[in-house]
Design a protein around this motif. Structure first.
Motif, PDB file in Angstrom:
ATOM      1  N   ALA A 109      28.558  27.004   8.975  1.00 60.68           N
ATOM      2  CA  ALA A 109      28.122  27.889  10.057  1.00 60.68           C
ATOM      3  C   ALA A 109      29.090  27.736  11.230  1.00 60.68           C
ATOM      4  CB  ALA A 109      26.705  27.536  10.487  1.00 60.68           C
ATOM      5  N   TRP A 124      28.461  24.728  13.444  1.00 60.75           N
ATOM      6  CA  TRP A 124      28.164  23.445  12.795  1.00 60.75           C
ATOM      7  C   TRP A 124      29.209  22.403  13.181  1.00 60.75           C
ATOM      8  CZ3 TRP A 124      31.096  20.551   9.344  1.00 60.75           C
ATOM      9  CH2 TRP A 124      30.437  19.458   8.765  1.00 60.75           C
ATOM     10  N   PHE A 184      22.100  19.337  -0.145  1.00 61.93           N
ATOM     11  CA  PHE A 184      21.341  20.509  -0.584  1.00 61.93           C
ATOM     12  C   PHE A 184      21.865  20.950  -1.946  1.00 61.93           C
ATOM     13  CE2 PHE A 184      20.644  25.058  -1.108  1.00 61.93           C
ATOM     14  CZ  PHE A 184      19.323  25.215  -0.740  1.00 61.93           C
ATOM     15  N   SER A 197      24.529  29.557   0.247  1.00 58.17           N
ATOM     16  CA  SER A 197      24.956  30.243   1.468  1.00 58.17           C
ATOM     17  C   SER A 197      23.907  30.135   2.564  1.00 58.17           C
ATOM     18  CB  SER A 197      25.258  31.713   1.162  1.00 58.17           C
ATOM     19  OG  SER A 197      26.322  31.839   0.240  1.00 58.17           O
ATOM     20  N   ALA A 198      22.627  30.228   2.161  1.00 62.51           N
ATOM     21  CA  ALA A 198      21.544  30.095   3.146  1.00 62.51           C
ATOM     22  C   ALA A 198      21.546  28.707   3.762  1.00 62.51           C
ATOM     23  CB  ALA A 198      20.201  30.393   2.477  1.00 62.51           C
ATOM     24  N   ALA A 199      21.802  27.681   2.949  1.00 63.78           N
ATOM     25  CA  ALA A 199      21.860  26.307   3.468  1.00 63.78           C
ATOM     26  C   ALA A 199      23.024  26.142   4.438  1.00 63.78           C
ATOM     27  CB  ALA A 199      21.982  25.321   2.310  1.00 63.78           C
ATOM     28  N   MET A 237      24.329  28.505   6.372  1.00 60.69           N
ATOM     29  CA  MET A 237      23.991  29.161   7.638  1.00 60.69           C
ATOM     30  C   MET A 237      22.830  28.475   8.357  1.00 60.69           C
ATOM     31  SD  MET A 237      26.434  31.089   7.763  1.00 60.69           S
ATOM     32  CE  MET A 237      26.062  31.856   9.349  1.00 60.69           C
ATOM     33  N   ALA A 238      22.083  27.649   7.622  1.00 61.75           N
ATOM     34  CA  ALA A 238      21.034  26.843   8.249  1.00 61.75           C
ATOM     35  C   ALA A 238      21.596  25.551   8.845  1.00 61.75           C
ATOM     36  CB  ALA A 238      19.949  26.514   7.233  1.00 61.75           C
ATOM     37  N   ARG A 239      22.941  25.411   8.782  1.00 58.16           N
ATOM     38  CA  ARG A 239      23.668  24.299   9.382  1.00 58.16           C
ATOM     39  C   ARG A 239      23.406  22.963   8.681  1.00 58.16           C
ATOM     40  NH1 ARG A 239      21.315  27.329  13.156  1.00 58.16           N
ATOM     41  NH2 ARG A 239      22.627  28.575  14.563  1.00 58.16           N
ATOM     42  N   LEU A 240      23.095  23.014   7.385  1.00 57.56           N
ATOM     43  CA  LEU A 240      22.871  21.770   6.668  1.00 57.56           C
ATOM     44  C   LEU A 240      24.176  21.069   6.335  1.00 57.56           C
ATOM     45  CD1 LEU A 240      20.017  23.055   6.373  1.00 57.56           C
ATOM     46  CD2 LEU A 240      19.923  22.014   4.095  1.00 57.56           C
TER      47      LEU A 240
END
Length: 285
Positions: free
Chosen positions: A169, A172, A210, A219-221, A223-226
Motif C-alpha cells: 500500500a 505502508w 497472510f 491484493s486485499a491484504a 491494501m489493508a497494509r498487512l
C-alpha cells in the motif's frame, strides 16, 4: 456495386482485425498468415469500394467507413452462426484452467472473444494454482491450461513474459528491526516459492503474515497494509506501489505464461487460437 455476395471469410478477417487491433493477432486467431489476412481485407475493401482500415506503423485503426461497417459485419457473422446452429444440435464443451496469477482484469474480454469465435461452444473456466491445474490437465480433466512456467515442464507454448515487483500500500512502512511481512498464496504456489527463495538467497529475513486463496485476496491484504506481496504489475490493486527498490529487495525475474493444450482440429482449436491471440493483445509489457 454488383450483386455479388460478400465473402464471409473476408468479413470475419475484418472483424478480427478490428477487435484485436492487429493483423498479426488476427492471423494467429485464424491460424493463417498475416499476408493471407491482408489479402482478404483487400478483397473486401475492393468489393465494398472503400477503405475499411487505416494502417500506420504503430497501430491499426478503423476508417470512418470501417467503423460503420463493423456492426453490420458482426450481424452477418451472427446470422451465419445461427444458420449453422440450426443444423448442429450438439454443443461441444471446452474445459480451460487458468492460473490465478494469470487470470487478470483481461479475463472478461478473453471469454467474450472465445464466445464471439464460437457462440455454440460451452466454455468451462476453472481457476487455481499452476501446479493444481497442470495436475488436472495431466489427468485429462482439463483440455487446456494457461499457467506460469512450472518446474520441470517445457511442453507448453509461451504466450507472454511478465515482470513482477514487490508491492505494498502507498502508505505502508516496514517496522524497524522486524522481518519483511509477506502476503502470499499457499504452497505450492510457484510465485510464492520464487519470492521466498530470492529473499533467502539475498539474506532478507521475512515472515508470512497472510495466506490468501487467490490473487484477489492477496491484493486485499496488501491494501489493508498487512505487508508486501510479489505480484505481476497488471494484477495490482489500485494505488499499490513497488517498494522493492526502497527496501533493497532482490529483483524479481520475468516469468513466462504458458499455454498447454491437447485440443486437436475443429471448433475448440479455433476458440483456443482466439484466446491465445486475444491474451497476447490484451497483456502489455
Amino acid at each position: 456495386m454488383t450483386e455479388r455476395p460478400l465473402d464471409l471469410d473476408a468479413v470475419q478477417a475484418f472483424v478480427r482485425i478490428a477487435e484485436l487491433g492487429s493483423f498479426t493477432r488476427a492471423a494467429e486467431t485464424a491460424r493463417t498468415t498475416q499476408s493471407a489476412i491482408s489479402l482478404k481485407l483487400k478483397r473486401l475493401e475492393e468489393r465494398l469500394g472503400c477503405r475499411l482500415v487505416e494502417r500506420t506503423p504503430r497501430r491499426v485503426q478503423l476508417s470512418a467507413q470501417g467503423a460503420v461497417f463493423l456492426d453490420h459485419a458482426r450481424e452477418l457473422l451472427e446470422a451465419q452462426d445461427r444458420a449453422f446452429a440450426a443444423f448442429d444440435a450438439t454443443r461441444q464443451r471446452l474445459a480451460i484452467g487458468i492460473s490465478d496469477h494469470v487470470a487478470g482484469p483481461e479475463l472478461p474480454a478473453l471469454i467474450a472473444r472465445m464466445n464471439a469465435q464460437d457462440p455454440q461452444l460451452v466454455i468451462e473456466i476453472r481457476l487455481g494454482t499452476s501446479s493444481a491445474l497442470l495436475q488436472s490437465y495431466d489427468q485429462r480433466e482439463l483440455d487446456v491450461v494457461m499457467v506460469r512456467q512450472h518446474a520441470g515442464r517445457d511442453d507448453g507454448e509461451v504466450l507472454k513474459e511478465e515482470s513482477f515487483g514487490w508491492f505494498a500500500a502507498p502508505d505502508w512502512q516496514q517496522r524497524a528491526g522486524e522481518p519483511l511481512p509477506l502476503a502470499t498464496m499457499p504452497e505450492p504456489c510457484g510465485v510464492r516459492n520464487m519470492a521466498c527463495e530470492l529473499l533467502d538467497k539475498a539474506g532478507v529475513p521475512w515472515t508470512e503474515v497472510f495466506v490468501g486463496g487467490g490473487v484477489t485476496a492477496v491484493s486485499a491484504a496488501v491494501m489493508a497494509r498487512l505487508g508486501v506481496a510479489a505480484l505481476a504489475r497488471r494484477m495490482l490493486p489500485l494505488g499499490a506501489v513497488d517498494v522493492g527498490p526502497r527496501l533493497g529487495l532482490p529483483q524479481l525475474p520475468r516469468l513466462p505464461i504458458l499455454l498447454h493444450s491437447r485440443v486437436g482440429d475443429g471448433r475448440p482449436r479455433d476458440a483456443i487460437a482466439a484466446l491465445a491471440a486475444a491474451f497476447r493483445s490484451a497483456v502489455r509489457d
